[in-house]
Design an enzyme around this catalytic site. Structure first.
Site, short mmCIF file in Angstrom:
data_model
loop_
_atom_site.label_atom_id
_atom_site.label_comp_id
_atom_site.label_asym_id
_atom_site.label_seq_id
_atom_site.Cartn_x
_atom_site.Cartn_y
_atom_site.Cartn_z
N SER A 109 1.01 -0.89 -0.23
CA SER A 109 0.10 0.02 0.03
C SER A 109 0.85 1.54 0.35
O SER A 109 1.88 1.43 0.62
CB SER A 109 -0.76 -0.39 1.23
OG SER A 109 -0.05 0.84 2.77
N ASP A 110 0.55 2.61 -0.17
CA ASP A 110 1.10 3.28 -0.20
C ASP A 110 1.21 3.83 1.04
O ASP A 110 0.04 3.22 2.15
CB ASP A 110 0.41 4.92 -1.32
CG ASP A 110 1.48 5.65 -1.49
OD1 ASP A 110 2.47 6.01 -0.26
OD2 ASP A 110 1.69 6.75 -2.25
N HIS A 111 2.11 5.00 1.63
CA HIS A 111 1.54 4.94 2.89
C HIS A 111 0.38 6.03 3.77
O HIS A 111 -0.40 6.53 3.56
CB HIS A 111 2.97 6.74 3.21
CG HIS A 111 3.30 6.98 4.39
ND1 HIS A 111 2.33 7.53 4.93
CD2 HIS A 111 4.68 6.90 4.99
CE1 HIS A 111 3.29 8.18 6.34
NE2 HIS A 111 4.05 7.48 6.27
#
Ligand code: NOJ
Length: 755
Positions: free
Chosen positions: A276-278
């Site tokens: 996942s992105d941040h």
């Protein structure tokens, strides 16, 4: 005995009993010994701060609650090493961590930003930039980079447009594959940096160019224009994929089962890791697809998001969830398997310290001279000459040169949007580059002229608080600049944007240069001196007036550690510019989107035959100021004799399109010959032209060369209404040019399959 085995005593670290077994057996055995917390830990990526690891982080590592770490700018090898020692010696199973970072356009040695690399249209050079970055980053202890960023974008309001490779799916796909191979090198090697491609999918299509905003695309546009670069990266063997922070057609990417399981896994056969992105798992709550953290974690895991970056909810929710759901248990195992598999492929089970002991076969010192010379070579190939009236450029090494502007002696912004571990003190500003190149043969005067931005309050929001502004009023800065301009034979204005304006969370509603810089340029024009505008920016700007005021305009993007030397090379003619725009320059923000590969519409605008009921604006020509593929040289090239090997192409076969390119000038130079196709009549409207091939060629004065492109069925295919990839018989235009607007034409027919 490997260092890993030496450090990991069998009693504390069962994972050490390793890679004599086949990978799948090894992973099965390890998985069978893991507790639920340890499994969930493998799905969690935490931030490794640049400071020495705080005790809580070490504790989490020791308890197996963290499986990987990201760091930006990269912590030192010693700091990463201390985390790794904890993981292999203090955790029950001794499973090593992997370390990731944003090595986007260089690590210590900084290369041009994405738009700059793409402007080179030079895949070999781009590959070198990725290889150098991989060597430096792995030498620093990183195992993975969050790159390449392959999001197509046609909206320069979006600050992250700087990171990608422009508006075109074909060019971006070629670069995506090149970068993946460049970063990864020989998979498994110590200097192989696993590529985590981002941001899946269509992050660059955010509405209004506003970062993190909704993305809503027709299936046709998604498949035809936005997905190909990710797929090209997958086909090139990318080890990981990062989900976008955005939603796609109503479903956030991180919870998008169709995107991650159906498209990525089933249709594209991706076997790598999904990250996942941040904070994207947590953000599912704000997106409104999860009521709480537990639901967010459940939806993300169920969709196929394996690692949660900067996680909160996987740790809190997955143990309970998996206790009650057999499906969640099997999804957890599946995800952990992938993490372990990636660690295995990185060689970490064999030696967790392999990238933490400076064991590279080649020099990996801080900005090694060899790497710097590559950076300079690539940077000068990335510069695009937009205008050059009366051969203002190249400059002569004589007389007095006035260099003016907030980007003139600026070795900070030149490093661009993701400077990683690059240091301004190690970067060459334009002033430094010109000073060295001019030596004592010409006098170089300098003035700031204007601050880099007009509105400190708004800019503070960009959290780029290292910008130091000159406290003098704008009038004083201007007066100083005009005083030196009047003494000079030629004036160079180095203008643009701070690098922080072309970054994450940095969208704008105007593409104009900051007002004080515009006023500076206008005032410089009034001096009557020959005026060269050197632009440094991370997005296409609207520069209609500026391009009229200046006699020559050089787009340099943010050109990296060696930028100042590279720009000086071009300004003084030591290198003949060869860059071509990978993205259109609109005349004004109100025209957006402006891209070359549009559909025709039922009422296309025809400049020569203006009429009201056409697809146009009342107040402006809808065409770009500078088109895709455009860029000048100090020599001139001509194209002639376009020929096709056949005008009747049987299905399944390919044809050759060839053309002669000639250097008509008196100095050698490179240009990019570009092949475009148009499917004239199809079951769905097809773009008026699409790039399908390009070749960068170096020609001596007077030299000509025959360039041949193969047009195969892949170049002719498209997604029909049922999203099947097909070709349809009928007429195709072949267009070859040195930009996307001035083209030689030919036509052929793709024949029906005989029954
Ligand atoms: C958020 C950004 O969107 C992404 O591109 C980056 O890789 C991560 N932060 C980690 O820095």
């Amino acid at each position: 005995m490997s260092l890993y085995l030496a450090l990991a005593s069998p009693s504390c670290c069962e994972a050490s009993a390793l890679p004599t077994m086949a990978k799948s057996t090894f992973i099965d055995n390890l998985l069978a010994r893991m507790s639920v917390t340890e499994k969930v830990g493998q799905l969690r990526m935490s931030f490794a701060g640049a400071d020495l690891p705080p005790p809580t982080a070490l504790q989490a590592v020791a308890e197996g609650r963290v499986g990987s770490m990201f760091t930006h700018p990269a912590a030192t090898q010693a700091q990463l090493r201390s985390f790794q020692e904890y993981a292999v010696t203090h955790s029950r199973l001794g499973i090593p961590l992997f370390f990731a970072g944003d090595v986007v356009h260089g690590h210590h040695t900084i290369f041009p930003i994405g738009l700059g690399l793409a402007s080179s249209w030079d895949l070999d050079a781009i590959s070198v930039s990725a290889r150098v970055a991989a060597r430096e980053a792995t030498g620093n202890g990183l195992d993975m980079t969050f790159a390449p960023m392959v999001d197509i974008s046609r909206d320069p309001r979006w600050g992250r447009i700087s990171e990608g490779f422009g508006e075109d799916p074909y060019l971006t796909s070629r670069i995506a594959a090149t970068m993946v191979r460049g970063f990864q090198g020989q998979p498994g090697a110590v200097d192989s940096l696993m590529a985590c491609v981002k941001h899946f999918a269509a992050y660059g299509a955010v509405e209004g160019g506003r970062d993190y905003n909704t993305t809503d695309l027709s299936a046709q546009r998604l498949y035809q224009d936005y997905l190909p670069p990710y797929q090209a990266a997958v086909d090139a063997g990318a080890g990981a994929m990062m989900t976008a922070l955005t939603s796609l057609n109503g479903v956030p990417a991180t919870a998008n089962r169709w995107l991650l399981r159906t498209l990525l896994r089933q249709h594209w056969s991706f076997t790598g890791l999904v990250i996942s992105d941040h904070g994207a798992v947590e953000e599912l709550i704000s997106h409104g697809v999860a009521g709480d953290g537990a639901q967010a974690a459940q939806r993300a895991l169920d969709a196929g998001t394996e690692i949660s970056m900067s996680d909160r909810y996987y740790l809190q929710a997955l143990p309970t969830l998996t206790e009650h759901s057999a499906q969640a248990r099997s999804q957890l195992d599946e995800a952990v398997r992938r993490v372990l598999s990636v660690k295995y492929d990185m060689g970490l089970f064999e030696d967790p310290f392999r990238r933490l002991q400076g064991a590279q076969p080649a020099p990996v010192q801080f900005s090694h001279p060899l790497y710097r010379s590559e950076a300079r070579a690539i940077a000068r190939r990335s510069l695009v000459l937009l205008k050059n009236d009366d051969a203002t450029l190249p400059l002569k090494r004589q007389g007095t040169v006035a260099l003016i502007g907030p980007l003139a002696d600026n070795s900070r912004d030149i490093l661009g949007s993701w400077p990683a571990n690059g240091q301004p003190s190690q970067a060459v500003s334009l002033y430094q580059g010109l000073r060295t190149a001019l030596g004592d043969r010409a006098q170089l005067l300098y003035a700031l002229g204007a601050n880099i931005h007009d509105n400190p309050t708004a800019f503070d929001l960009l959290a780029d608080n290292q910008v130091v502004l000159d406290p003098r009023p704008p009038s004083a800065l201007l007066a100083e600049a005009l005083a030196i301009a009047r003494q000079a034979d030629v004036v160079i204005a180095a203008l643009g944007e701070p690098r922080g304006m072309s970054h994450e969370g940095a969208s704008k509603t105007t593409l104009d240069l900051p007002q004080q810089q515009r006023e500076l340029l206008r005032a410089l024009k009034m001096t009557g001196k020959p005026l060269v505008l050197v632009l440094m920016n991370g997005r296409p700007l609207s520069i209609v007036e500026e391009s009229q005021w200046a006699d020559a305009v050089l787009e340099t993007w943010f050109s990296g550690s060696e930028g100042g030397n590279a720009i000086a090379d071009v300004l003084l003619g030591d290198y003949n510019p060869s860059g071509k725009l990978p993205i259109s320059f609109p005349r004004t923000v109100g025209q957006l989107p402006v891209h070359y590969n549009t559909l025709n519409t039922g009422r296309p605008f025809i400049k020569e035959r203006p009429s009201k009921y056409k697809s146009r604006y009342f107040d402006l020509d809808p065409t770009p100021l500078y088109p895709f593929g455009y860029g000048l040289s100090y020599t001139t090239f001509s194209l002639s004799s376009l020929r096709l090997s056949t005008h009747q192409l049987p299905p399944g076969q390919s044809l050759q399109a060839s053309i002669t390119v000639k250097n008509q000038g008196s100095r050698s130079g490179e240009t990019v010959v570009q092949l475009y196709l148009r499917d004239r009549v199809a079951s769905v409207s097809r773009p008026i032209k699409e790039l399908k091939g390009f070749r960068k060629v170096l020609l001596a004065p007077g030299e000509s060369r025959r360039i041949t492109f193969t047009v195969d069925q892949t170049a002719l295919g498209f997604y029909n209404q049922d999203l099947q990839w097909i070709t349809e018989p009928g007429e195709f235009d072949v267009m070859i040019g040195l930009d996307s607007q001035h083209l030689e034409h030919a036509r052929f027919e793709l024949l029906e399959a005989s029954r």
